[in-house]
Design a protein around this motif. Sequence first.
Motif, PDB file in Angstrom:
ATOM      1  N   LEU A 406     -17.375   8.488  42.656  1.00 41.38           N
ATOM      2  CA  LEU A 406     -16.269   9.312  43.148  1.00 41.38           C
ATOM      3  C   LEU A 406     -15.359   8.477  44.042  1.00 41.38           C
ATOM      4  CD1 LEU A 406     -17.752  12.820  44.048  1.00 41.38           C
ATOM      5  CD2 LEU A 406     -16.181  12.231  42.207  1.00 41.38           C
ATOM      6  N   ASP A 409     -12.354  11.811  45.613  1.00 36.27           N
ATOM      7  CA  ASP A 409     -12.748  13.050  44.932  1.00 36.27           C
ATOM      8  C   ASP A 409     -12.413  13.054  43.445  1.00 36.27           C
ATOM      9  OD1 ASP A 409     -13.912  14.229  47.135  1.00 36.27           O
ATOM     10  OD2 ASP A 409     -12.026  15.123  47.812  1.00 36.27           O
ATOM     11  N   LYS A 410     -12.212  11.885  42.889  1.00 35.72           N
ATOM     12  CA  LYS A 410     -11.973  11.787  41.455  1.00 35.72           C
ATOM     13  C   LYS A 410     -13.043  10.896  40.825  1.00 35.72           C
ATOM     14  CE  LYS A 410      -6.990  12.605  41.467  1.00 35.72           C
ATOM     15  NZ  LYS A 410      -5.652  12.095  41.042  1.00 35.72           N
ATOM     16  N   HIS A 426     -21.145  16.199  39.513  1.00 37.03           N
ATOM     17  CA  HIS A 426     -19.713  16.192  39.798  1.00 37.03           C
ATOM     18  C   HIS A 426     -18.945  17.259  39.026  1.00 37.03           C
ATOM     19  CE1 HIS A 426     -20.508  11.664  40.649  1.00 37.03           C
ATOM     20  NE2 HIS A 426     -20.744  12.396  41.718  1.00 37.03           N
ATOM     21  N   VAL A 429     -16.670  19.318  41.211  1.00 39.68           N
ATOM     22  CA  VAL A 429     -15.555  18.508  41.706  1.00 39.68           C
ATOM     23  C   VAL A 429     -14.430  18.470  40.673  1.00 39.68           C
ATOM     24  CG1 VAL A 429     -14.837  16.184  42.388  1.00 39.68           C
ATOM     25  CG2 VAL A 429     -17.034  17.096  43.169  1.00 39.68           C
ATOM     26  N   ASN A 433     -10.738  19.920  41.041  1.00 40.40           N
ATOM     27  CA  ASN A 433      -9.576  19.035  40.860  1.00 40.40           C
ATOM     28  C   ASN A 433      -8.562  19.623  39.887  1.00 40.40           C
ATOM     29  OD1 ASN A 433     -10.572  17.137  42.633  1.00 40.40           O
ATOM     30  ND2 ASN A 433     -11.430  15.807  41.043  1.00 40.40           N
TER      31      ASN A 433
END
Length: 441
Positions: A406, A409-410, A426, A429, A433
């Motif tokens: 990550l 946060d990507k 993830h 997440v 996103n």
Amino acid sequence: MALFIDQQTLDDLIIFSKGKNASICSFFNQTVTRGGEEQLITMLQYPMNHKEEIQGRVDILRLLMSIPTLEFPFTSLDFSDIEQYLSETDSRSQIQNSKKSLKAKLRYLLKVDAQILHTKNGIAALQRVIQAFVIFAANIPVAKKTDSWSKFEQSALKITETTLWKDFLDTEKSVQITDKNIHKVDQRCRFDDKEVILGFMKATYELDALIAVAQVALNKNLTLPLILDDSDDTELDIDGLYHPLVPNAVPNKLSLGHKEHILFLTGANMAGKSTFMKSLGISLYLAHLGFPIPANHMRFKVKDGLFTTINLSDNISSGYSHFYAEVLRVKRVAVELGNKKKLYVFFDELFRGTNVKDAYDGTLELLKSFAHKTDSFFLISTHITEVAEELSHLNNIHFAYLPTILENDKPVYTYTLEKGVSEDRHGMVIIENEKILEILA
């Protein structure tokens, strides 16, 4: 004998494709002749499961790859003339030796003038191709000629042992072909010695296919596989493995000991599990063809069959759900294993068509059973990492994963295989996103 495969495996590995879509066949298809392309397709349809046969083709390709400035030694236009000429098998099209009056002969010659020209062109083209094959074979140093190449060469050049060659076709020794003797040559080429000529043509097409494969190997830096004995301490060893149809593919390596005949693969969605499985499946398929593979090196054991289940779909026409299609697939593998077949078996996200509890139980029990089938190799990918804890005591399972990192946060995917079990979580997440929950609010 042929390696046991099925349509699902061919589709998963994209060995062939419809239309102009990229495939393993199109990747290697640099053939010059139509017959060469047909020979390449035939080769790709029948991977082998005998070490000697595989090694024989490996040796021929290694020899061809060692030839400086390797290229197809024939003129492609000659093949059109030969194929058209040999395709006319009706005896009524045969050139006749007329003993009629001068006037009758004149009428006959005017009538068949085009046919005689066509026949001469076909025979002359055949002469050139045979001579080119003889020269190509003679230019290969004797010290480099392997047993498999010598057998191939000897079979192809049986035509040079015939009186047809010695009396008419050998341009260095034979008499010139004229209107007076062309009927004899035509009779021999299209009828009396037809089988030996067709055998020679088949060999030239096979050479076309083999040269194409060798040229691709040289241009793409592919490598020829090495065959391991069944008793070898190594189960599988490959370095620099990549998918030949994926642009800028990230290479991977995998080395498994003799007892490690199960690869338990984990990783997040989009981490590259399916691509890795396809890459390894393609290389194993090509290795059983004796073809060069997309890797720096590869050592493998020859098996009886290769089963992959990567892009399995439900079967609407048969009324099968995705889960039932998976069960039938597993059953088919079980039957072959029960018949003492040594297999390469790949399952991508096993039992994903059912609920998590059943998928967990099914995956666990199946892997326990696979653990006893030590003559086969299994690659199983799954998101159910909890299964790994129950299997950690087994020393014949190799645990590997494809990590996700990550950054701000990507998720960033390395596509590089590492030892262990993935702990990536993830999914939420990615959902956040994409602001899905905000859209629904």
